[in-house]
Each structure stands twice: as structure tokens, then as C-alpha cells.
Enzyme design. Sequence first.
Site, short mmCIF file in Angstrom:
data_model
loop_
_atom_site.label_atom_id
_atom_site.label_comp_id
_atom_site.label_asym_id
_atom_site.label_seq_id
_atom_site.Cartn_x
_atom_site.Cartn_y
_atom_site.Cartn_z
N ASP A 16 0.84 -1.21 0.00
CA ASP A 16 0.00 0.00 0.00
C ASP A 16 0.87 1.25 0.00
O ASP A 16 1.99 1.26 0.52
CB ASP A 16 -0.92 -0.02 1.24
CG ASP A 16 -2.08 0.94 1.10
OD1 ASP A 16 -2.39 1.35 -0.05
OD2 ASP A 16 -2.68 1.29 2.12
N GLY A 17 0.33 2.33 -0.57
CA GLY A 17 1.00 3.63 -0.54
C GLY A 17 1.50 4.12 -1.89
O GLY A 17 2.15 5.16 -1.97
N ARG A 20 -0.07 7.63 -2.75
CA ARG A 20 0.49 8.74 -1.96
C ARG A 20 1.93 9.04 -2.38
O ARG A 20 2.37 10.19 -2.39
CB ARG A 20 0.43 8.42 -0.45
CG ARG A 20 -0.96 8.68 0.13
CD ARG A 20 -1.14 8.01 1.46
NE ARG A 20 -1.41 6.58 1.27
CZ ARG A 20 -1.33 5.69 2.25
NH1 ARG A 20 -0.97 6.07 3.46
NH2 ARG A 20 -1.60 4.43 2.00
N HIS A 33 2.07 3.19 -9.10
CA HIS A 33 1.91 1.74 -9.28
C HIS A 33 3.09 1.16 -10.07
O HIS A 33 3.57 0.07 -9.77
CB HIS A 33 0.58 1.43 -9.97
CG HIS A 33 -0.62 1.87 -9.19
ND1 HIS A 33 -0.77 1.60 -7.85
CD2 HIS A 33 -1.73 2.58 -9.55
CE1 HIS A 33 -1.92 2.12 -7.43
NE2 HIS A 33 -2.51 2.72 -8.45
N SER A 62 -10.91 -6.95 -4.31
CA SER A 62 -12.23 -6.99 -4.94
C SER A 62 -12.95 -5.65 -4.77
O SER A 62 -13.91 -5.37 -5.47
CB SER A 62 -13.06 -8.15 -4.37
OG SER A 62 -12.91 -8.26 -2.98
N ARG A 67 -12.48 2.30 -7.62
CA ARG A 67 -11.60 3.44 -7.94
C ARG A 67 -11.99 4.06 -9.28
O ARG A 67 -12.71 3.44 -10.06
CB ARG A 67 -10.16 2.95 -7.97
CG ARG A 67 -9.70 2.54 -6.60
CD ARG A 67 -8.22 2.30 -6.56
NE ARG A 67 -7.83 2.00 -5.19
CZ ARG A 67 -6.61 2.08 -4.74
NH1 ARG A 67 -5.64 2.44 -5.53
NH2 ARG A 67 -6.35 1.80 -3.48
N LEU A 127 10.92 -20.35 -5.26
CA LEU A 127 9.89 -19.51 -4.63
C LEU A 127 8.56 -19.58 -5.38
O LEU A 127 8.54 -19.54 -6.61
CB LEU A 127 10.39 -18.05 -4.64
CG LEU A 127 9.41 -16.99 -4.15
CD1 LEU A 127 9.24 -17.07 -2.64
CD2 LEU A 127 9.90 -15.59 -4.55
N ARG A 184 2.34 -4.84 6.04
CA ARG A 184 1.56 -3.83 5.31
C ARG A 184 2.35 -2.54 5.31
O ARG A 184 2.69 -2.00 6.38
CB ARG A 184 0.19 -3.59 5.94
CG ARG A 184 -0.60 -2.54 5.11
CD ARG A 184 -2.03 -2.35 5.54
NE ARG A 184 -2.69 -1.45 4.59
CZ ARG A 184 -3.95 -1.53 4.19
NH1 ARG A 184 -4.72 -2.47 4.68
NH2 ARG A 184 -4.46 -0.67 3.32
N ILE A 191 -6.56 -4.91 7.64
CA ILE A 191 -6.38 -6.09 6.78
C ILE A 191 -7.00 -5.88 5.40
O ILE A 191 -6.63 -6.54 4.43
CB ILE A 191 -7.00 -7.35 7.46
CG1 ILE A 191 -6.43 -7.54 8.88
CG2 ILE A 191 -6.81 -8.61 6.62
CD1 ILE A 191 -5.00 -7.98 8.96
N GLU A 203 2.18 -13.35 12.29
CA GLU A 203 2.79 -12.19 12.94
C GLU A 203 2.59 -10.97 12.03
O GLU A 203 2.83 -11.05 10.83
CB GLU A 203 4.29 -12.42 13.17
CG GLU A 203 4.61 -13.63 14.03
CD GLU A 203 4.05 -13.52 15.45
OE1 GLU A 203 3.91 -12.40 15.97
OE2 GLU A 203 3.75 -14.58 16.04
C1 IPE Z 1 -5.41 -2.82 -0.07
O1 IPE Z 1 -5.12 -1.48 -0.24
C2 IPE Z 1 -5.40 -3.51 -1.39
C3 IPE Z 1 -4.11 -3.58 -2.08
C4 IPE Z 1 -2.95 -3.17 -1.65
C5 IPE Z 1 -4.17 -4.21 -3.36
P1 IPE Z 1 -6.25 -0.35 -0.31
O2 IPE Z 1 -5.52 0.93 -0.46
O3 IPE Z 1 -7.25 -0.69 -1.35
O4 IPE Z 1 -6.93 -0.49 1.13
P2 IPE Z 1 -7.88 0.54 1.91
O5 IPE Z 1 -8.97 0.93 0.96
O6 IPE Z 1 -7.04 1.71 2.30
O7 IPE Z 1 -8.34 -0.23 3.11
C1 IPE Z 2 -1.84 0.11 -3.28
O1 IPE Z 2 -1.54 1.47 -3.32
C2 IPE Z 2 -2.00 -0.48 -4.65
C3 IPE Z 2 -3.36 -0.83 -5.03
C4 IPE Z 2 -4.39 -0.83 -4.25
C5 IPE Z 2 -3.56 -1.25 -6.40
P1 IPE Z 2 -2.68 2.56 -3.28
O2 IPE Z 2 -3.05 2.91 -4.68
O3 IPE Z 2 -3.80 2.13 -2.43
O4 IPE Z 2 -1.93 3.76 -2.62
P2 IPE Z 2 -2.53 4.85 -1.63
O5 IPE Z 2 -3.07 4.09 -0.44
O6 IPE Z 2 -3.60 5.58 -2.37
O7 IPE Z 2 -1.35 5.70 -1.27
MG MG Z 3 -4.18 2.37 -0.44
#
Ligand code: IPE
Ligand code: IPE
Ligand code: MG
Length: 244
Positions: A16-17, A20, A33, A62, A67, A127, A184, A191, A203
Site C-alpha cells: 500500500d502507498g 500517496r 503503481h 475486490s 476506484r 519460490l 503492510r 487487513i 505475525e
Molecule cells: C489494499 O489497499 C489492497 C491492495 C494493496 C491491493 P487499499 O488501499 O485498497 O486499502 P484501503 O482501501 O485503504 O483499506
Molecule cells: C496500493 O496502493 C496499490 C493498489 C491498491 C492497487 P494505493 O493505490 O492504495 O496507494 P494509496 O493508499 O492511495 O497511497
Molecule cells: Mg491504499
Amino acid sequence: MTAQKNIPRHVAIIMDGNGRWAKKRLMPRIAGHSAGAETVRKVIQSCIDKKIEVLTLFAFSSENWKRPEKEVSRLMDLFSIVLTRDSKKLDKQNARLKVIGDRSAFSLKLQDKIAAAENLTKNNSGLTVVVAANYGGRWDILNAARQLARRAASGEIDSSDIEYEMLESGLTLHEYPDPDLFIRTGGEKRISNFLLWQLAYTELYFTETLWPEFKEAEFNEALDYFAGRQRRFGRTSEQVEQDQ
Ligand code: IPE
Ligand code: IPE
Ligand code: MG
């Protein structure tokens, strides 16, 4: 220093992130991405070096269909490009690719690419890289429950004989050990409908670092954190120590 002992067999990551990371640089989200895909390549190499058996990556949930259409379609394009570019590399690395999630929602072309990449790498023994795409933990459990319901309705099994293992055998990751370590990135401590059943005793490691900035040193930190945990599975410390 990274402890060599106590390496997890299975690491599961919510990457995630990305958005941002891009926003901070005044770039479009998709650039985040793409940068995230680079981190994936590095983490795969680290897992191979450390002889981790399974790496599960949450690539698209899912719920991510909600988005903006443009982001979703560019994510699909990126997935397709990565599959073409990286499946040969995975094969050379003796790694196996497996995609979990409801792939029927993807274009036929993308479904074919997924099947081709899985097929190309299926006999590799190193792997296993599991990519969760259009995946949801609730969907996974629902599918397994439906399979059991069908077997019960046909009279093959009796509902009162249903055991945990029987439900588990219908889950997407049933052939692998449960994740030992969950990571994460991006600062959220949730989660987000990832592996709900399988994370029961995993963990958990959360970091503020945004996925494109997640480097090997931080992966090592997560592995050190894991190596320092005492996994009790409900028992007392004394019992666990006696067994060692
Ligand atoms: C979780 O991230 C899904 C993936 C990393 C693919 P999200 O960015 O979609 O999660 P929420 O919406 O902040 O919970
Ligand atoms: C996770 O990064 C990747 C996917 C969910 C595809 P995000 O796109 O959710 O990044 P933030 O949370 O907006 O920074
Ligand atoms: Mg996100």
C-alpha cells in the site's frame, strides 16, 4: 543484523502507498503503481536469496473496482505488461507464479496471459509468488463454503461432519502453509479484506514506508521483527520453551 534462523516460510504483503508516493511527487497515481512494480521485483529477489518458500502479494482487491475508471484500466494494463515482462524472468529464477482471486472479471486477453504465465512456471521448484488479483478474503471463504454446501446438498457429506480442514481445502491457498509474516506498508493498520482465514496466527508488521520506497533494509527489519517473536498458538511461554 538479520537473523538467519527463523526465516518465515510464507510472507504475505499488502503493498500500500503507491498513490500517496506519486502524489508527493506531483505525479499521476499510475506512476506510483509502476514504481511499486519495481519494489515487487526486488522483494521477489530478496525472498529467493533468503529461501522463503511462498510470497503472497495483494495487487488488487475486490473493492478496488470502486476506484476511478481510468486508474482501474491503467492498473489492468500494468498487470498485463508485468505478466509479459516478468514471467520469463520468474521462470529463469526457478520461481512459480500463481494468481488467486476471481479472474473471470478480467478481460479474456488478461485471463489468457495469467494462464500462460502460470503454465510457463508451473514446474519450477523455487519460490512461489502468489499474486492476489480481484481477491477478497470474504470471497475466498464464501467460495469454500459454497463447495461444502454443494457436497452436503448432494449427500456426499453430512453438514455435522464438516471440519476446519474440509473448509480449508476449498480455500485458494490450501496447498501452502499459512503466512508466518504479514507486512503492510503505507501506514494503515488494517487487513482490508486480504487473507482473513489464513492470517489467524500470522505475525503482523506495519510500517509507514510507502510501497515504492520499501527497500531491502526494511524487509530485513521486518524479518528481524519476525525472528524475535515467540509464536505460542495459544500455549504459555513456558510450554513453548520446554518444547525447544
Ligand atoms: C489494499 O489497499 C489492497 C491492495 C494493496 C491491493 P487499499 O488501499 O485498497 O486499502 P484501503 O482501501 O485503504 O483499506
Ligand atoms: C496500493 O496502493 C496499490 C493498489 C491498491 C492497487 P494505493 O493505490 O492504495 O496507494 P494509496 O493508499 O492511495 O497511497
Ligand atoms: Mg491504499
